[in-house]
Each structure stands twice: as C-alpha cells, then as structure tokens.
Design an enzyme around this catalytic site. Structure first.
Site, PDB file in Angstrom:
ATOM      1  N   GLU A  84       8.199 -33.651  30.321  1.00 60.85           N
ATOM      2  CA  GLU A  84       8.278 -32.524  31.269  1.00 60.85           C
ATOM      3  C   GLU A  84       8.795 -32.975  32.630  1.00 60.85           C
ATOM      4  O   GLU A  84       9.355 -32.189  33.389  1.00 60.85           O
ATOM      5  CB  GLU A  84       6.918 -31.835  31.382  1.00 60.85           C
ATOM      6  CG  GLU A  84       6.638 -31.094  30.092  1.00 60.85           C
ATOM      7  CD  GLU A  84       5.506 -30.103  30.159  1.00 60.85           C
ATOM      8  OE1 GLU A  84       4.855 -29.999  31.212  1.00 60.85           O
ATOM      9  OE2 GLU A  84       5.271 -29.431  29.140  1.00 60.85           O
ATOM     10  N   ASP A 140       3.830 -20.690  21.800  1.00 63.59           N
ATOM     11  CA  ASP A 140       3.592 -22.096  22.164  1.00 63.59           C
ATOM     12  C   ASP A 140       2.727 -22.145  23.424  1.00 63.59           C
ATOM     13  O   ASP A 140       2.600 -21.156  24.153  1.00 63.59           O
ATOM     14  CB  ASP A 140       4.915 -22.838  22.411  1.00 63.59           C
ATOM     15  CG  ASP A 140       4.687 -24.312  22.719  1.00 63.59           C
ATOM     16  OD1 ASP A 140       4.012 -24.979  21.907  1.00 63.59           O
ATOM     17  OD2 ASP A 140       5.130 -24.793  23.771  1.00 63.59           O
ATOM     18  N   CYS A 191       3.559 -24.348  18.346  1.00 62.14           N
ATOM     19  CA  CYS A 191       2.719 -25.386  18.955  1.00 62.14           C
ATOM     20  C   CYS A 191       1.932 -26.128  17.874  1.00 62.14           C
ATOM     21  O   CYS A 191       1.137 -25.527  17.147  1.00 62.14           O
ATOM     22  CB  CYS A 191       1.760 -24.727  19.942  1.00 62.14           C
ATOM     23  SG  CYS A 191       0.708 -25.888  20.799  1.00 62.14           S
TER      24      CYS A 191
END
Ligand code: DGL
Length: 264
Positions: A149, A9, A72
């Site tokens: 995030e 990823d 990903c």
C-alpha cells in the site's frame, strides 16, 4: 446478459480480483465495495471481520448485485458462512478456487500458502487443500500489505522482507512443496519480486486468477455478451484515497466512487 457482479473486499486489494474478472467477463456490470474504513481485516478477529463483511455483502445485494464475489482472502477464510447466510444471492469465496488450482498443478501434493495473519491462523487453505488430498505449509506475511500500500512493490525493503518470509518456507525445501499460493489480494502486485525469490521449480498460483476463472465457469453457457462494462465503486473512507491507491491495483484509473456508511 451476465449478472451484475458484486465484488467485496476489505479495501483496495480486491481490485486485483476485479482486474482478473474484467479480463474474463468484460461485459458484466460490476459493483465493487472496499471497506477501507476498517482495513486491514488481516489483523482482526473472526467476530469483527464477520460483522463488517456481512454488512458489506448485504449492501451490495441491496444495490442490485446478483452474484457476490468475496475477493478478500481474510473475509473468505473467516466469514464465508456468515456472508452466505446474510444474503440471498450466490456467493463465491476465493479459497476453494485457489486451493483447486494448486491441487491441479501440484505434482508432489504439497503446497505452500502465504497470506495475512488472520487467514493463516484460520487454516482455511490448509483445510480446503486437505479436503483435496493436498498438504499445506502456511506462512503469515503481515508486512506485505502495508509495504504494497506504500507503493513499495519493487523496493529493497520489500525484497528483504520477502527474502525472510520465503527463506523461512523454502530453506527446508518446504518439505517438497512445488506450488506457492498467493492467498492475499495484495500479493499479485509483488508477483514479479516473489517469482525471483521463489525456487524456479515452484509454480505460483494467484488466487485472483483462480476465482475469476471460477466465476466464468459458473456463467450459464448461453450467457450473451451484455452491453455492460459499468463499474460503480463504494468505499467506507476517503474517496480520494480510494481513487489514488485503487488505480495501481485495478491497473487503470477509477472514476465512479461513492462514499457510504455501512454502520448506519
Ligand atoms: N484483502 C485482504 C486479504 O486478501 C488483505 C488486506 C487486509 O488485511 O484487509 O486477505
């Protein structure tokens, strides 16, 4: 014994895929590579993503991966062919399994897909769905990755942003779409929020679950439970940051993390 599975990823997000893999194949050994130095891939060009993704894939093969899962969505959308050419082990991208699940559950034959800017611009999902006889409505949601995030998974700002994106898709009844594909590694973390804001008749498909089911399907029928469960993580940037940010994506603390430089 299950094969050693390499999971690749752009960063921490693919740990949501690893989390699903661990549910279905807990005995396999896993090598996880997060290219955090070059995150995010979702705003980068095909050339750049292909360069980093192929180097990362080769690294995982050199470390002993016997199968490669490209967790990903952006790398799968932009560089799957390049990755397949760069290694000699079997490679599974995330797009086909996600599209297949969406096709299986859609009654209207119309599916909405949300992902990064690069994934949407590539139309990889639209093409995969079209091959299956399903039409797609695609929507880039570039603000979700930084918000997630930041840890803002249940936050009024994320909710407002999600409202804007989803209203844009569903205000027009999404031309009858009855499935929403979460086509980015990060989105499972905001699935409860997205569920609340998506029309009840629309089912949600998590591409992380779909690819894990696909990997399980590919295991030889006589695959005996291994004595594995080994997990080694590699990151191209701060080990501490990987440990801190990665935990919530994997759903448990991460121990064995190594800093590596794929540009050498
Ligand atoms: N892993 C990426 C994806 O699934 C999201 C993060 C990024 O943009 O690098 O598309």
């Amino acid at each position: 014994m299950p094969p050693t599975i390499g999971v690749f990823d752009s960063g921490f997000g693919g740990l949501t895929v690893l989390r699903e893999l661990l549910k279905v194949l807990p005995d396999a050994d896993y090598l996880y590579f997060g290219d955090t130095a070059h995150l995010p891939y979702g705003a980068k060009s095909v050339r750049t993503v292909a360069k980093y993704a192929t180097a990362s894939a080769s690294f995982l093969e050199d470390q002993g991966a016997e199968m490669l899962v490209v967790a990903c969505n952006t790398a799968s959308a932009l560089a799957l062919d390049d990755i397949c050419r760069a290694v000699t082990i079997p490679v599974i991208g995330v797009i086909e399994p996600g599209a297949q699940t969406a096709k299986e559950i859609s009654k209207t034959g119309k599916v909405a897909v949300i992902a990064t800017e690069a994934t949407i611009s590539s139309h990889a999902y639209e093409k995969a769905l079209r091959r299956l006889g399903v039409s797609a409505i695609e929507k880039a949601c570039p603000l979700f990755v930084p918000l997630i995030e930041e840890g803002w998974v249940e936050h009024p700002v994320t909710e407002q942003v999600a409202h804007i994106y989803l209203d844009d898709i569903f205000s027009n009844n999404a031309q009858g779409a009855d499935v929403l594909v979460l086509a980015c590694t990060h989105y499972p973390l905001i699935r409860p929020l997205l569920r609340r804001l998506t029309p009840p008749a629309v089912q949600i498909v998590d591409s992380a679950e779909s690819i894990a089911a696909k990997v399980l399907e590919l295991m030889p029928p006589d695959t005996a439970a291994g004595d594995g469960g080994l997990l080694r993580c590699f990151t191209t940037d701060s080990v501490e940051k990987f440990r801190k940010l990665g935990g919530p994506f994997l759903g448990r603390p991460i121990q064995d993390i190594e800093l590596i430089d794929i540009e050498k």
